[in-house]
Design an enzyme around this catalytic site. Structure first.
Site, short mmCIF file in Angstrom:
data_model
loop_
_atom_site.label_atom_id
_atom_site.label_comp_id
_atom_site.label_asym_id
_atom_site.label_seq_id
_atom_site.Cartn_x
_atom_site.Cartn_y
_atom_site.Cartn_z
N TYR A 187 0.82 -1.21 0.00
CA TYR A 187 0.00 0.00 0.00
C TYR A 187 0.86 1.26 0.00
O TYR A 187 0.40 2.32 -0.43
CB TYR A 187 -0.89 0.02 1.25
N CYS A 230 -2.17 -1.96 9.93
CA CYS A 230 -1.40 -1.45 8.80
C CYS A 230 -1.21 0.04 9.02
O CYS A 230 -2.19 0.79 9.12
CB CYS A 230 -2.15 -1.71 7.50
N CYS A 288 5.75 0.11 10.43
CA CYS A 288 5.05 -0.75 9.48
C CYS A 288 5.05 -2.14 10.09
O CYS A 288 6.09 -2.60 10.57
CB CYS A 288 5.74 -0.76 8.11
N THR A 289 3.91 -2.81 10.08
CA THR A 289 3.84 -4.09 10.77
C THR A 289 4.60 -5.20 10.04
O THR A 289 4.77 -6.30 10.58
CB THR A 289 2.38 -4.52 10.99
N HIS A 290 5.08 -4.92 8.83
CA HIS A 290 5.98 -5.88 8.17
C HIS A 290 7.39 -5.85 8.78
O HIS A 290 8.11 -6.85 8.73
CB HIS A 290 6.12 -5.54 6.68
#
Length: 292
Positions: free
Chosen positions: A42, A73, A186-188
């Site tokens: 995104y 997110c 960022c949750t990544h």
């Protein structure tokens, strides 16, 4: 309603770090997770498009009967948190996000007042973290977009030379600025914590919003009288029901499952294909209510 699942949404696999924390801290709750892997990342997308995609997924979760929403997110939280709360909370579905929990933890963790924030282009350009830190003007904020990180994680590349090279390129300026606390915005990014920690050095505290967000989920469920009882609900046969988890991906379920098993473990027995992808706009074809 208290036996309904908690809906968790992310642009891909990163929000599973939040799902893992929710499962750990709220073991009696059911989770329904949707990762929009067909349209990830995104971060490079226009804010209006991020808002459109996010509300589309959240609408589907609410229609499926979730009792609360977790926007796991940062890009989505930055783009449409106010819209989501206006859209759903009036109907009794509270919304939890990931930015303010991370800010709260970082402000408590810093020793020298210099905090770094890394995130997608969408998150950093939104200035959502600057707004969230505005209540603590004594803190010095250093932000940096790290656009390649999400794609590395989604490709299953969480270590190795390419990851380390990207980490140096993005993080060396923050290390040189003397930040002692780094928000993984960022949750990544927790999946790259090894490389990030190596580049930043042992004296820098990495802050992930996952655990703090799970605490906010708990507080929210208590405040709205939505907490599931420890022994579950009784079925028609009088037996107590166990929590039920379901994880859905809008893209390739097999690829999502491979990544999910790395940090969710046995909870991910199967990942259902949530949508039929038609160009850029998926159409929900599978009911989101169900078991894992």
């Amino acid at each position: 309603m208290s036996d309904a699942p908690i809906g968790i949404f992310d642009s891909g696999v990163g929000g599973l770090t939040v799902a893992r924390a929710v499962l750990d801290q709220l073991p009696h709750e059911s989770v329904l997770y949707v990762g929009d892997t067909a349209r990830t990342p995104y971060g490079p997308r226009p804010i209006a498009q991020v808002r459109e995609y996010s509300l589309e997924i959240l609408d589907s979760l609410v229609a499926s009967g979730v009792k609360a929403l977790v926007i796991a997110c940062n890009s989505a939280s930055a783009a449409m948190l106010a819209d989501a709360r206006e859209r759903y909370e009036g109907d009794g579905v509270p919304v939890v996000e990931v930015i303010r929990p991370a800010v709260r933890r970082a402000a408590a963790a810093t020793r020298n007042g210099r905090i770094g924030v890394i995130g997608t282009r969408a998150t950093i350009s939104s200035r959502a973290y600057e707004d969230a830190f505005a209540a603590a003007p004594q803190l010095q904020l250093h932000t940096r977009a790290c656009p390649d990180f999400v794609e590395l994680v989604e490709d299953g590349e969480t270590s190795g030379p390419a990851v380390l090279a990207s980490a140096h390129a993005y993080l060396d300026p923050l290390r040189d600025a003397g930040v002692d606390t780094l928000v993984l915005g960022c949750t990544h990014y927790p999946l790259l914590a090894g490389a990030i920690s190596y580049v930043m050095g042992e004296g820098v505290t990495l802050v992930s919003s996952a655990e703090e967000t799970a605490l906010d989920v708990y507080r929210t469920l208590v405040a709205h009288d939505l907490l599931r009882s420890a022994d579950g609900a009784r079925g028609d046969d009088g037996a107590r029901s166990a929590p039920r988890h379901r994880f859905l991906a809008t893209g390739d379920p097999a690829a999502f499952t491979r990544l999910a098993r790395r940090f969710l473990g046995p909870e991910v027995d199967d990942v259902h294909d949530a949508v039929e992808v038609t160009g850029e706009i998926p159409r929900i074809t599978a009911p989101l209510r169900g078991t894992r």
